[in-house]
Enzyme design. Structure first.
Site, PDB file in Angstrom:
ATOM      1  CE  LYS A 189      -4.157  -1.933   2.249  1.00  0.00           C
ATOM      2  NZ  LYS A 189      -5.082  -2.048   1.165  1.00  0.00           N
TER       3      LYS A 189
ATOM      4  CE  LYS B 287      -5.555  -7.056  -1.785  1.00  0.00           C
ATOM      5  NZ  LYS B 287      -6.448  -6.962  -0.677  1.00  0.00           N
TER       6      LYS B 287
ATOM      7  CE  LYS C  85     -13.160  -2.708  -0.260  1.00  0.00           C
ATOM      8  NZ  LYS C  85     -11.960  -2.762   0.591  1.00  0.00           N
TER       9      LYS C  85
HETATM   10  N1  AQP Z   1      -8.705 -10.229  -4.099  1.00  0.00           N
HETATM   11  C1  AQP Z   1      -9.157 -10.767  -2.979  1.00  0.00           C
HETATM   12  N2  AQP Z   1      -9.377 -12.090  -2.901  1.00  0.00           N
HETATM   13  C2  AQP Z   1      -9.847 -12.645  -1.753  1.00  0.00           C
HETATM   14  N3  AQP Z   1     -10.143 -11.925  -0.645  1.00  0.00           N
HETATM   15  C3  AQP Z   1      -9.954 -10.601  -0.693  1.00  0.00           C
HETATM   16  N4  AQP Z   1     -10.142  -9.618   0.213  1.00  0.00           N
HETATM   17  C4  AQP Z   1      -9.780  -8.437  -0.327  1.00  0.00           C
HETATM   18  N5  AQP Z   1      -9.364  -8.616  -1.588  1.00  0.00           N
HETATM   19  C5  AQP Z   1      -9.448  -9.960  -1.844  1.00  0.00           C
HETATM   20  C6  AQP Z   1     -10.655  -9.844   1.547  1.00  0.00           C
HETATM   21  O1  AQP Z   1     -11.743  -8.950   1.748  1.00  0.00           O
HETATM   22  C7  AQP Z   1     -11.791  -8.622   3.127  1.00  0.00           C
HETATM   23  C8  AQP Z   1     -11.978  -7.158   3.282  1.00  0.00           C
HETATM   24  O2  AQP Z   1     -10.914  -6.476   2.761  1.00  0.00           O
HETATM   25  P1  AQP Z   1     -10.787  -4.960   3.131  1.00  0.00           P
HETATM   26  O3  AQP Z   1     -11.693  -4.169   2.316  1.00  0.00           O
HETATM   27  O4  AQP Z   1     -10.940  -4.798   4.573  1.00  0.00           O
HETATM   28  O5  AQP Z   1      -9.325  -4.611   2.771  1.00  0.00           O
HETATM   29  P2  AQP Z   1      -8.408  -5.090   1.665  1.00  0.00           P
HETATM   30  O6  AQP Z   1      -7.899  -6.462   1.942  1.00  0.00           O
HETATM   31  O7  AQP Z   1      -7.364  -4.037   1.582  1.00  0.00           O
HETATM   32  O8  AQP Z   1      -9.315  -5.147   0.361  1.00  0.00           O
HETATM   33  P3  AQP Z   1      -9.051  -4.439  -0.988  1.00  0.00           P
HETATM   34  O9  AQP Z   1     -10.169  -4.773  -1.905  1.00  0.00           O
HETATM   35  O10 AQP Z   1      -7.686  -4.725  -1.487  1.00  0.00           O
HETATM   36  O11 AQP Z   1      -9.196  -2.942  -0.572  1.00  0.00           O
HETATM   37  P4  AQP Z   1      -8.307  -1.716  -0.888  1.00  0.00           P
HETATM   38  O12 AQP Z   1      -8.091  -1.698  -2.355  1.00  0.00           O
HETATM   39  O13 AQP Z   1      -9.127  -0.568  -0.431  1.00  0.00           O
HETATM   40  O14 AQP Z   1      -7.045  -1.850  -0.122  1.00  0.00           O
HETATM   41  C9  AQP Z   1     -10.555  -9.156   3.791  1.00  0.00           C
HETATM   42  O15 AQP Z   1     -10.874 -10.344   4.475  1.00  0.00           O
HETATM   43  C10 AQP Z   1      -9.653  -9.453   2.627  1.00  0.00           C
HETATM   44  O16 AQP Z   1      -8.788 -10.519   2.908  1.00  0.00           O
END
Ligand code: AQP
Length: 337
Positions: free
Chosen positions: A116, A204, A207
């Site tokens: 990040k 991965k 969002k």
């Molecule tokens: N690509 C993924 N595959 C499987 N699980 C995923 N998670 C996120 N991306 C994937 C799981 O979703 C849950 C919530 O995630 P979060 O929103 O709290 O934070 P994150 O992991 O940072 O998700 P993003 O989509 O990558 O958000 P951004 O882009 O805002 O940083 C968690 O259980 C995560 O494992």
């Protein structure tokens, strides 16, 4: 009663990665265990503000995040507790105490922090520290099971280490969450779920990735989602094989197909292995994802704001009661009370 707990940041609309990797496994566990476990679902809104909130409307995102759980089929019995992290001040207080137990060395090793902050001239401290807040989110409720996607496993291990270190130093206060290997088993999986970016399948799906075609959002019109699948990056091997290293794009499509249609991955792999027309695989996955989104979006439209606020009222009363007892115990141990 034991606790199963998970949270999804409400900083924007969710991707199918969030849905398939975290939301759906939690809904399944809740359906199986809500008679004999506490099911804690929370919106980590303090985590949301470590990055810019897309659309600028955090409150609307929070309500939508909770609606997602309900639309995905979350049972709403007496043991299911839904709350916002920021409405339970014990989370922030425990985070500070755990900050004094965590070390710079272990925090610097967090892959999510590295990813990040990569390439950014300036990074806020929240991005560095949020795994400690996450440890507090888990330990306050003595949660043993924390269904999350594979990207969050390192943070679960951190929560375990902080709990064990605290217990060694101050006495047995925290329940140590089970290891990630056991978490995976409890979720009924062989390994953690990681849905890949459609354009860049080495990464991965996230969002916050700017490229719209790299991710499928839960509010994408089914036809739009289908087009994104059709334009997903594959490879030049020319033959379908499930191999996340050699053929990550194709393997990602197989994994999505299995999860979206609730079919064992091995069955999907057997059906498609050796297929030379990637277009046929894409077409099938596009159909499955569109259908899933259509059903999900119809259910989502039926969930009202009033229903969400009613759930939050009782959930936050419960969460404050439980969290304050644990926080008080912790404060006594470290000499603050
Ligand atoms: N690509 C993924 N595959 C499987 N699980 C995923 N998670 C996120 N991306 C994937 C799981 O979703 C849950 C919530 O995630 P979060 O929103 O709290 O934070 P994150 O992991 O940072 O998700 P993003 O989509 O990558 O958000 P951004 O882009 O805002 O940083 C968690 O259980 C995560 O494992």
């Amino acid at each position: 009663m034991k606790t199963i707990l998970t949270g999804l940041r409400a900083n924007s609309v969710f991707t199918i990665g969030n849905y398939l990797g975290a939301l759906l496994p939690m809904v399944r566990l809740a359906r199986e265990h809500s008679d004999d476990y506490n099911i804690n679902l929370f919106v980590p809104d303090l985590h949301s503000i470590i990055s810019e909130v897309d659309g600028g409307d955090l409150q609307a995102n929070i309500v939508r995040g909770i609606k997602y759980y309900i639309a995905a089929g979350m049972p709403l019995g007496k043991n299911v507790h839904i709350y916002r992290q920021s409405r339970v001040p014990a989370h922030s207080e425990l985070c500070w105490i755990l900050n004094c137990v965590a070390t710079m060395g272990e925090m610097n090793r967090m892959t999510q922090y590295k990813e990040k902050s990569e390439g950014k001239a300036s990074v806020n401290v929240g991005i560095f520290d949020y795994p400690v807040l996450m440890a507090g989110d888990i330990l306050l409720y003595s949660a043993e099971y924390v269904p999350v996607g594979e990207d969050q496993f390192q943070h679960i291990e951190l929560a375990r280490n902080l709990a064990m270190r605290f217990n060694n130093r101050y006495g047995e206060v925290f329940t140590v969450p089970v290891s990630t290997a056991e978490q995976v088993k409890f979720m009924g999986l062989d390994e953690g779920i990681r849905i890949r970016d459609l354009l860049n399948p080495e990464k991965k799906m996230s969002k916050s990735t700017p490229a719209e075609n790299s991710k499928i959002m839960l509010d994408d019109a089914p036809e739009r989602a289908a087009k994104k699948i059709m334009s997903a990056t594959t490879d030049s091997v020319g033959k379908v094989k499930f191999d996340m290293w050699e053929q990550p794009g194709v393997s990602n499509l197989l994994l999505i197909e299995a999860l979206v249609t609730d079919t064992p991955l091995q069955d999907v792999i057997s059906t498609w292995t050796g297929e030379t027309r990637y277009g046929d695989l894409k077409k099938k996955v596009a159909e499955s994802v569109s259908e899933m989104l259509g059903v999900f979006q119809a259910k989502l439209a039926e969930v009202s704001d009033e229903m969400v606020y009613e759930l939050l009222e009782s959930g936050e009363r419960y969460a404050n009661e439980v969290a304050n007892v644990k926080l008080h115990e912790v404060q006594k141990c470290v000499g603050l009370r």
